[in-house]
Design a protein around this motif. Structure first.
Motif, PDB file in Angstrom:
ATOM      1  N   LYS A  85       0.830  -1.206   0.000  1.00 58.56           N
ATOM      2  CA  LYS A  85       0.000   0.000   0.000  1.00 58.56           C
ATOM      3  C   LYS A  85       0.865   1.257   0.000  1.00 58.56           C
ATOM      4  N   LYS A  88       2.487   1.736  -3.420  1.00 56.11           N
ATOM      5  CA  LYS A  88       1.529   2.227  -4.408  1.00 56.11           C
ATOM      6  C   LYS A  88       1.273   3.717  -4.214  1.00 56.11           C
ATOM      7  N   THR A  91       4.326   5.741  -5.347  1.00 51.09           N
ATOM      8  CA  THR A  91       4.466   5.704  -6.802  1.00 51.09           C
ATOM      9  C   THR A  91       3.441   6.601  -7.474  1.00 51.09           C
ATOM     10  N   CYS A 166       8.909   0.789 -10.579  1.00 54.06           N
ATOM     11  CA  CYS A 166       7.745   0.942 -11.470  1.00 54.06           C
ATOM     12  C   CYS A 166       8.208   1.413 -12.848  1.00 54.06           C
TER      13      CYS A 166
END
Length: 282
Positions: A85, A88, A91, A166
């Protein structure tokens, strides 16, 4: 060893020739000075002179690494230690920040080089390295100590850069070949602003930080925040890298204030900076 480029800025070729010797009229007794003057440190190149203060910093604070690791971790964690979490969220912050690239493009690229970034502080304060050698040296000391600290921390955490985590993040330029956590630009930027605001308490609308988790106030800190955030916009840092850099910079500032040669002696670097900018000194 000094770089060739650095030496060429200050040195010109000199040599003794046979013709030169014939032009001189001296006796052997007058060949050398009897009382040569000292080669005073203030004439050293600031980048090299700064190492004296790094030495004092390391000698006076032998346990700094453990203390700074705790400060960094209060600001965040490297990518491999984040939860799914958290990773994410971090990012998505970077992806959202890419919308600001057009307006910050030239600035972010220019600030990628540490020496170029320092120019923003020189311009804001009005520092000329020749007319204000102490203030220029203070900025170089903060940059050097910040660099030493952050590289040791990066080597400990070995956090991956955002574009490695990423692939959808395309950096504005090639990321530095160093780990990501914490951000060196953030740590050095806030540390430079800390020492200047701490030495020049009457600098307009500026005041040094009083809490680890908060930057100081005023244009010096607006500049530090902008330089740090440009690294997020460029896609080479997570926001938490900057938060960790901010917190470690505060701890560095506290330690620097306890170094006599830097802050507390009558003729400390701080005192010399205040003499150069008396209108900003309290």
């Amino acid at each position: 060893m000094s770089s060739g480029a650095e030496q060429s800025m200050f040195r010109v070729a000199r040599f003794n020739s046979f013709v030169f010797q014939k032009m001189m009229d001296y006796s052997e007794d007058d060949f050398v000075a009897q009382n040569p003057g000292a080669d005073h440190p203030e004439f050293w190149h600031a980048d090299l002179q700064a190492h004296m203060y790094l030495r004092d910093f390391l000698e006076r604070n032998p346990g700094w690494m453990d203390e700074y690791k705790m400060a960094a971790e209060r600001g965040g964690a490297p990518a491999q230690q984040m939860s799914a979490k958290q990773l994410k969220t971090q990012t998505l912050h970077i992806i959202d920040a890419t919308a600001e690239r057009e307006g910050r493009f030239a600035e972010a690229i220019h600030q990628d080089d540490g020496n170029s970034a320092i120019g923003y502080w020189l311009g804001m304060i009005g520092v000329d390295p020749v007319r204000h050698p102490a203030t220029y040296l203070m900025i170089r000391v903060a940059r050097l100590i910040g660099e030493h600290v952050v590289m040791c921390l990066k080597g400990h955490y070995r956090g991956s850069r955002p574009s490695i985590v990423c692939p959808a993040i395309v950096p504005l330029f090639d990321p530095p070949a160093t780990p990501s956590f914490p951000s060196g630009h953030a740590l050095q930027s806030y540390l430079i602003s800390n020492v200047i605001a701490g030495a020049l308490l009457e600098f307009p609308q500026s005041s040094p930080p009083i809490k680890e988790e908060e930057p100081g106030a005023g244009p010096l800190y607006d500049l530090a925040k902008r330089v740090a955030y440009n690294r997020v916009v460029a896609g080479v840092h997570f926001p938490c890298d900057n938060e960790a850099g901010l917190r470690v910079a505060y701890q560095c500032f506290l330690h620097l204030k306890n170094i006599p040669s830097f802050w507390t002696d009558q003729d400390s670097l701080k005192a010399r900076v205040q003499r150069e900018f008396p209108h900003y000194a309290s």
